[in-house]
Design a protein around this motif. Structure first.
Motif, mmCIF file in Angstrom:
data_model
loop_
_atom_site.group_PDB
_atom_site.id
_atom_site.type_symbol
_atom_site.label_atom_id
_atom_site.label_comp_id
_atom_site.label_asym_id
_atom_site.label_seq_id
_atom_site.Cartn_x
_atom_site.Cartn_y
_atom_site.Cartn_z
ATOM 1 N N ASP A 334 -29.329 -15.849 38.864
ATOM 2 C CA ASP A 334 -28.101 -15.988 39.639
ATOM 3 C C ASP A 334 -27.458 -14.613 39.849
ATOM 4 O OD1 ASP A 334 -25.151 -16.465 40.138
ATOM 5 O OD2 ASP A 334 -25.858 -18.538 40.086
ATOM 6 N N PRO A 335 -27.076 -14.270 41.072
ATOM 7 C CA PRO A 335 -26.476 -12.945 41.338
ATOM 8 C C PRO A 335 -25.229 -12.673 40.507
ATOM 9 C CG PRO A 335 -27.055 -14.047 43.399
ATOM 10 C CD PRO A 335 -27.245 -15.053 42.310
ATOM 11 N N ASP A 341 -22.865 -8.214 33.987
ATOM 12 C CA ASP A 341 -23.337 -6.992 33.332
ATOM 13 C C ASP A 341 -22.382 -5.836 33.601
ATOM 14 O OD1 ASP A 341 -25.530 -8.275 32.303
ATOM 15 O OD2 ASP A 341 -26.924 -7.574 33.838
ATOM 16 N N VAL A 342 -21.899 -5.768 34.822
ATOM 17 C CA VAL A 342 -20.937 -4.721 35.190
ATOM 18 C C VAL A 342 -19.622 -4.926 34.445
ATOM 19 C CG1 VAL A 342 -19.538 -3.799 37.081
ATOM 20 C CG2 VAL A 342 -21.959 -4.304 37.450
ATOM 21 N N ILE A 343 -19.124 -6.159 34.441
ATOM 22 C CA ILE A 343 -17.862 -6.454 33.762
ATOM 23 C C ILE A 343 -17.970 -6.147 32.270
ATOM 24 C CG2 ILE A 343 -16.293 -8.327 33.104
ATOM 25 C CD1 ILE A 343 -16.855 -9.598 35.841
ATOM 26 N N ASP A 344 -19.101 -6.491 31.681
ATOM 27 C CA ASP A 344 -19.314 -6.241 30.256
ATOM 28 C C ASP A 344 -19.161 -4.761 29.926
ATOM 29 O OD1 ASP A 344 -20.262 -6.486 27.554
ATOM 30 O OD2 ASP A 344 -22.256 -5.903 28.243
ATOM 31 N N GLU A 459 -36.234 -4.024 38.053
ATOM 32 C CA GLU A 459 -35.355 -4.567 39.085
ATOM 33 C C GLU A 459 -33.907 -4.679 38.645
ATOM 34 O OE1 GLU A 459 -37.193 -8.271 39.873
ATOM 35 O OE2 GLU A 459 -38.995 -7.385 40.789
ATOM 36 N N HIS A 460 -33.660 -4.744 37.332
ATOM 37 C CA HIS A 460 -32.308 -4.995 36.851
ATOM 38 C C HIS A 460 -31.318 -3.954 37.349
ATOM 39 C CE1 HIS A 460 -29.111 -4.572 33.663
ATOM 40 N NE2 HIS A 460 -28.936 -5.809 34.075
ATOM 41 N N ALA A 466 -26.417 -2.944 43.389
ATOM 42 C CA ALA A 466 -25.973 -3.633 44.602
ATOM 43 C C ALA A 466 -24.629 -4.337 44.425
ATOM 44 C CB ALA A 466 -27.032 -4.645 45.030
ATOM 45 N N VAL A 467 -24.103 -4.361 43.195
ATOM 46 C CA VAL A 467 -22.816 -5.022 42.932
ATOM 47 C C VAL A 467 -21.691 -4.211 43.555
ATOM 48 C CG1 VAL A 467 -21.170 -5.709 41.130
ATOM 49 C CG2 VAL A 467 -23.623 -6.139 40.824
#
Length: 499
Positions: A334-335, A341-344, A459-460, A466-467
């Motif tokens: 899920d996108p 991950d960014v918020i973390d 890919e991660h 891209a976020v």
């Protein structure tokens, strides 16, 4: 990923260049091979030292247990160190009849105890005595820790195993000229494991449960927090199992689970280090190729119902206050998972993160803060924020301060420079993880098992790159809501309450 990085710009640039080259090269350097029985091998040839790391990941974990076998995956992790028909025993032909008799007595004991108040106490006492006698007699045939001794005598290191919600992994590091020893031992274990000393080891796990959960407020908070957050999905149940689950586990149940799922078609092997891939494939084919496949692990069909109101869990105990806040979220692919991950990293990754600066440095109302996704990755999980209040500040003060920071995500778009810092940290972390044979073997098996493709490693970072700032705003507004959260906290027991 809780990593504090303090390096100079030139070194950072060199590191980034190295990791980009490494990641790009990884797609070409990982050699895949699948045996006819379904076992998948992932190999990376590295000649930096005459060593090799070998990891076996079984795609079965505690989330795959039925309600009457909770705790069996973790107990099997212990049991598979006990040996086989040839290792760990002085005379299996003489030992086996005793093991069969032990199981017969143990089954009767479990059934009688299951009657609870209606159980025959004298019969239970007699069966317990007989079980103890038989286990003592069978123990005369046991050679303790023969797996570990064999590996140790041949230069093995980091010999270990772990069980998670998602899977079970066995790992070892060896001199590269001893890889065939690994293949011989592990193929024997996959085919001929003997669950000797089962009830003795079950007692060990029950004591582990008492010590780490029942007697520890922090342990009780964690497992109660998860069980409260998940009403229906088994991901909320403890990996170790509840005490009554362990009391009703039998060797017969464990053997059925073992023979069904701990098989080549559910196994992923990663071998990283000083190897010749062609010779390694031939060796693995020779030792593992004729092992028949087991059952494919069925997906968990149940879906967790949508939460419609805040849940709160209080644990009263002799411990300092602790706080956990969990929000239901999807998992990959899920996108939104990449946005988390960014918020973390923005929220609690290091001393420059938002929560650390606000709660620990500025307000000084907490001593520690953290965030992570749990309790597994194969099914929707939680985004968890944890904090330790600093005396005399209360859990409520810290909780309110956390909510204030979460609200910022909804109204203040993240700056592009902050997103770039996250990418830099990700690249450095990838470089660090791929630096060791064991680290790379772990990541290859983990992501192949959870996502179905080890290339998630590559890919991660591209997905995170891209976020956008508005993605963060939208995800925060969607998931950081009162009705979607579970709150757990420890309240310190007062002295008069403990009398």
């Amino acid at each position: 990923m809780k990593l504090i990085i303090r390096i100079t710009l030139p070194l950072l640039l060199l590191s980034m260049m190295a990791v980009q080259a490494s990641a790009a090269g990884l797609s070409e350097r990982v050699i895949e091979h699948t045996l006819k029985n379904g076992m998948k091998i992932l190999m990376v040839e590295r000649h930096t030292s005459p060593t090799v790391s070998a990891w076996i990941r079984f795609k079965v974990g505690s989330v795959d247990e039925r309600s009457d076998e909770r705790g069996v995956a973790h107990l099997l992790e212990h049991m598979l160190f006990k040996g086989t028909k040839t290792l760990g025993t002085k005379d299996y032909a003489s030992e086996k009849p005793l093991l069969d008799k032990i199981e017969e007595v143990a089954q009767n004991l479990v059934q009688e105890k299951a009657k609870q108040e209606r159980g025959d106490k004298e019969k239970i006492k007699s069966l317990q005595s007989e079980l103890s006698r038989l286990e003592s007699e069978a123990g005369k045939f046991v050679i303790k820790e023969e797996f570990a001794d064999l590996y140790s005598r041949n230069g093995g290191y980091n010999y270990n195993a772990f069980t998670s919600k998602d899977g079970t992994t066995y790992l070892i590091g060896l001199p590269s000229n001893k890889l065939e020893l690994w293949a011989a031992i592990e193929s024997d274990r996959m085919q001929n494991a003997v669950l000797r000393e089962f009830y003795t080891e079950r007692d060990v796990v029950m004591e582990e449960r008492r010590r780490s959960y029942d007697a520890e407020p922090a342990g009780r908070l964690w497992e109660t927090f998860l069980a409260t957050a998940f009403m229906a999905h088994p991901v909320g149940q403890p990996i170790i199992g509840w005490m009554s689950d362990l009391e009703n586990l039998t060797r017969t149940k464990a053997e059925h689970f073992l023979k069904s799922y701990y098989a080549p078609n559910n196994a992923i092997i990663a071998i990283v280090g000083d190897i010749n891939p062609q010779k390694t494939v031939a060796m693995v084919e020779r030792y593992f190729g004729n092992i028949p496949p087991g059952k494919s692990v069925p997906p968990v069909a149940v879906r967790e119902p949508q939460q419609h109101g805040e849940k709160r869990v209080e644990i009263i105990g002799d411990a300092e206050p602790e706080l956990m806040i969990g929000f239901h979220k999807p998992t990959l692919p899920d996108p939104d998972d990449y946005v988390f991950d960014v918020i973390d990293m923005l929220l609690a990754d290091g001393r420059t993160s938002r929560l650390y600066k606000k709660l620990v440095i500025e307000k000084q109302i907490a001593t520690e803060v953290g965030s992570f996704s749990a309790p597994g990755s194969r099914y929707p999980n939680l985004f968890v924020i944890s904090a330790t209040p600093r005396a005399p500040h209360s859990v409520k003060e810290v909780e309110d301060a956390i909510y204030a920071e979460l609200e910022r995500f909804k109204s203040e778009p993240v700056q592009e420079k902050d997103l770039q810092k996250i990418l830099n940290r990700l690249e450095y972390e990838e470089f660090r993880q791929m630096g060791s044979n064991g680290g790379l073997a772990r990541n290859l098996t983990e992501y192949e098992a959870v996502t179905g493709n080890w290339r998630y490693l590559i890919e991660h970072r591209q997905k995170v790159a891209a976020v956008t700032p508005m993605d963060v705003v939208n995800v925060a507004r969607k998931y950081f809501t009162r009705e979607n959260r579970t709150v757990g906290f420890i309240t310190k027991k007062l002295k008069e309450e403990s009398k």
